[in-house]
Write an enzyme that holds these catalytic residues in place. Structure first.
Site, short mmCIF file in Angstrom:
data_model
loop_
_atom_site.label_atom_id
_atom_site.label_comp_id
_atom_site.label_asym_id
_atom_site.label_seq_id
_atom_site.Cartn_x
_atom_site.Cartn_y
_atom_site.Cartn_z
N SER A 147 0.81 -1.21 0.00
CA SER A 147 0.00 0.00 0.00
C SER A 147 0.85 1.27 0.00
O SER A 147 1.82 1.38 0.75
CB SER A 147 -0.88 -0.01 1.25
OG SER A 147 -1.62 1.18 1.32
N GLY A 169 0.86 11.29 4.57
CA GLY A 169 -0.38 11.64 5.28
C GLY A 169 -1.61 11.00 4.67
O GLY A 169 -2.71 11.53 4.74
N LEU A 170 -1.41 9.83 4.05
CA LEU A 170 -2.53 9.03 3.54
C LEU A 170 -3.40 9.77 2.53
O LEU A 170 -4.63 9.64 2.51
CB LEU A 170 -3.37 8.51 4.73
CG LEU A 170 -2.54 7.72 5.76
CD1 LEU A 170 -3.34 7.45 7.02
CD2 LEU A 170 -2.03 6.41 5.17
N ASN A 222 -5.15 -0.23 7.96
CA ASN A 222 -3.97 0.55 8.36
C ASN A 222 -4.30 1.27 9.66
O ASN A 222 -5.13 2.18 9.68
CB ASN A 222 -3.64 1.55 7.25
CG ASN A 222 -2.47 2.43 7.61
OD1 ASN A 222 -1.84 2.26 8.67
ND2 ASN A 222 -2.17 3.39 6.76
N CYS A 282 -3.02 5.65 12.24
CA CYS A 282 -3.79 6.89 12.08
C CYS A 282 -4.26 7.29 13.48
O CYS A 282 -4.58 6.41 14.29
CB CYS A 282 -5.01 6.57 11.22
SG CYS A 282 -5.34 7.79 9.98
N GLY A 340 12.15 0.75 3.43
CA GLY A 340 13.24 0.35 2.55
C GLY A 340 14.18 -0.64 3.22
O GLY A 340 13.96 -1.06 4.36
N GLY A 356 11.43 -3.64 3.47
CA GLY A 356 12.76 -3.70 2.87
C GLY A 356 12.99 -4.81 1.87
O GLY A 356 14.14 -5.12 1.55
N GLY A 416 7.46 -2.98 -1.11
CA GLY A 416 7.02 -1.59 -0.94
C GLY A 416 7.93 -0.61 -1.64
O GLY A 416 7.91 -0.46 -2.87
C1 LIG Z 1 5.46 6.60 0.04
C2 LIG Z 1 4.84 5.57 0.94
C3 LIG Z 1 3.45 5.60 1.16
C4 LIG Z 1 2.84 4.65 2.00
N1 LIG Z 1 1.48 4.67 2.17
C5 LIG Z 1 0.88 3.70 2.92
C6 LIG Z 1 -0.55 3.63 3.03
O1 LIG Z 1 -1.28 4.41 2.42
N2 LIG Z 1 -1.08 2.65 3.85
C7 LIG Z 1 -0.29 1.74 4.50
O2 LIG Z 1 -0.81 0.87 5.20
N3 LIG Z 1 1.07 1.77 4.38
C8 LIG Z 1 1.65 2.72 3.61
N4 LIG Z 1 3.03 2.72 3.48
C9 LIG Z 1 3.83 1.70 4.17
C10 LIG Z 1 4.20 0.55 3.24
O3 LIG Z 1 3.04 -0.11 2.73
C11 LIG Z 1 5.10 -0.49 3.96
O4 LIG Z 1 4.44 -1.00 5.09
C12 LIG Z 1 6.43 0.10 4.41
O5 LIG Z 1 6.91 1.04 3.46
C13 LIG Z 1 7.51 -0.94 4.65
O6 LIG Z 1 7.79 -1.70 3.49
P1 LIG Z 1 9.01 -1.35 2.48
O7 LIG Z 1 10.23 -1.22 3.32
O8 LIG Z 1 9.05 -2.49 1.53
O9 LIG Z 1 8.65 -0.07 1.82
C14 LIG Z 1 3.65 3.67 2.65
C15 LIG Z 1 5.04 3.65 2.42
C16 LIG Z 1 5.63 4.57 1.58
C17 LIG Z 1 7.12 4.49 1.34
#
Ligand SMILES: Cc1cc2nc3c(=O)[nH]c(=O)nc-3n(C[C@H](O)[C@H](O)[C@H](O)COP(=O)(O)O)c2cc1C
Length: 306
Positions: free
Chosen positions: A20, A71-72, A126, A129, A216, A243, A264
């Site tokens: 997401s 900020g969603l 999620n 919030c 990441g 990550g 992600g």
């Molecule tokens: C730019 C960005 C926007 C994100 N928006 C959401 C979101 O809308 N809802 C949510 O549950 N997580 C959101 N996340 C969290 C990611 O889904 C994920 O849980 C987190 O980035 C860790 O995974 P990664 O290291 O592979 O990115 C967001 C992450 C990033 C980087």
């Protein structure tokens, strides 16, 4: 060899999904990869009303990762239904809608609006919030509150319900137990870790809202550790995330106890990575004689020092 994963009443055809907030609503990536190769697309967070998100700057690169405070921001549930679902509905992959709100009713209302739509496979809640009815404390940092909101959402849908856990807690296993008690079908582990970056020349935080969520490769060892801990604390499936950049990273999560994974931040670096990871997991299973995804979890425990 069976790559499918059962979550509640649903089945994902393979364990690899895209996270997401890092994959828009899917369409943005259709040019660069075959979306049908994915097990699931976890949409950008959807709220009842559209959200513009936080003021900019809201993203900064960090060593092996990034900090975001988006900020969603999202189009809101009505526009999601009219503008985004038709594209997602044409794909041969599960659409999991990431749901947000600032009250428990908000969350339930998003689900109620979507639940009759056949192509919505399930939900990922999620909880990072603020709960405006509880003085702004985040939904995801209190096990009793997680149990309550999960129970409320369980009451409005029979579709697969996943609760996304925040790592910004002392005991993530306790939060996972709250989700399980409330009737969740799975937990997603983990969301981002709160961090801060300071611009010393301007003597200001880089992110306008001061802090942001770290994601990441930098957070992978934390995600793997938490997946290991959570998968041993509950009996519902864990979806591992944090990550992941390649097959080996995803395998770490499966060996730690996850039944599925999400990619992600790496979608921004290598947009087709998730597709390659799905193929890479199948190849690893063939080479190691692993018949089902469920068989991964026992492998680590076989080793004394695992
Ligand atoms: C730019 C960005 C926007 C994100 N928006 C959401 C979101 O809308 N809802 C949510 O549950 N997580 C959101 N996340 C969290 C990611 O889904 C994920 O849980 C987190 O980035 C860790 O995974 P990664 O290291 O592979 O990115 C967001 C992450 C990033 C980087």
């Amino acid at each position: 060899m069976d790559l499918s994963v059962r979550i509640g009443k649903g089945v994902l055809k393979n364990p690899v999904g895209v996270a997401s907030g890092t994959f828009g609503y899917g369409q943005e990536f259709a040019q660069v990869m075959d979306l049908d190769k994915l097990g699931a697309i976890y949409t950008k967070a959807i709220s009842m009303e559209p959200r513009r998100g936080n003021p900019t700057p809201r993203i900064v690169e960090t060593p092996s990762g990034m900090l975001n405070s988006i900020g969603l921001a999202n189009v809101g549930v009505e526009k999601f239904v009219t503008d985004k679902i038709p594209f997602l509905a044409g794909l041969d992959t599960a659409t999991v809608v990431n749901v947000v709100g600032t009250t428990m009713d908000d969350y339930c209302n998003v689900i109620k609006r979507l639940d009759d739509i056949d192509t919505v496979w399930g939900y990922e809640i999620n909880l990072s919030c603020p709960n405006v009815e509880a003085g702004g404390i985040q939904f995801g940092t209190d096990a009793a509150m997680i149990e309550e909101i999960t129970t409320r959402m369980r009451g409005v849908t029979e579709k697969p319900l996943m609760v996304k856990l925040s790592p910004n807690v002392t005991d993530i296993a306790e939060m996972a137990r709250g989700a399980e008690r409330g009737g969740a079908d799975a937990v997603t582990c983990i969301n981002t870790l709160v961090g801060m970056v300071i611009d010393t020349a301007r003597q200001q935080t880089v992110i306008a809202r001061k802090t942001g969520g770290l994601s990441g490769p930098a957070i992978r060892p934390i995600g793997v550790r938490m997946t290991h801990e959570v998968s041993r604390a509950i009996s519902i499936p864990v979806v591992g995330i944090g990550g992941i950049t390649n097959t080996d990273d995803a395998l770490q999560y499966l060996l730690a106890g996850a039944k599925a994974v999400q990619v992600g931040t790496w979608n921004f670096v290598e947009p087709a990575a998730s597709q390659d990871i799905a193929a890479g997991i199948a190849d690893y299973m063939a080479r190691h004689g692993i018949a089902r995804i469920d068989d991964f979890a026992a492998l680590l425990d076989r080793r004394k020092d695992g």
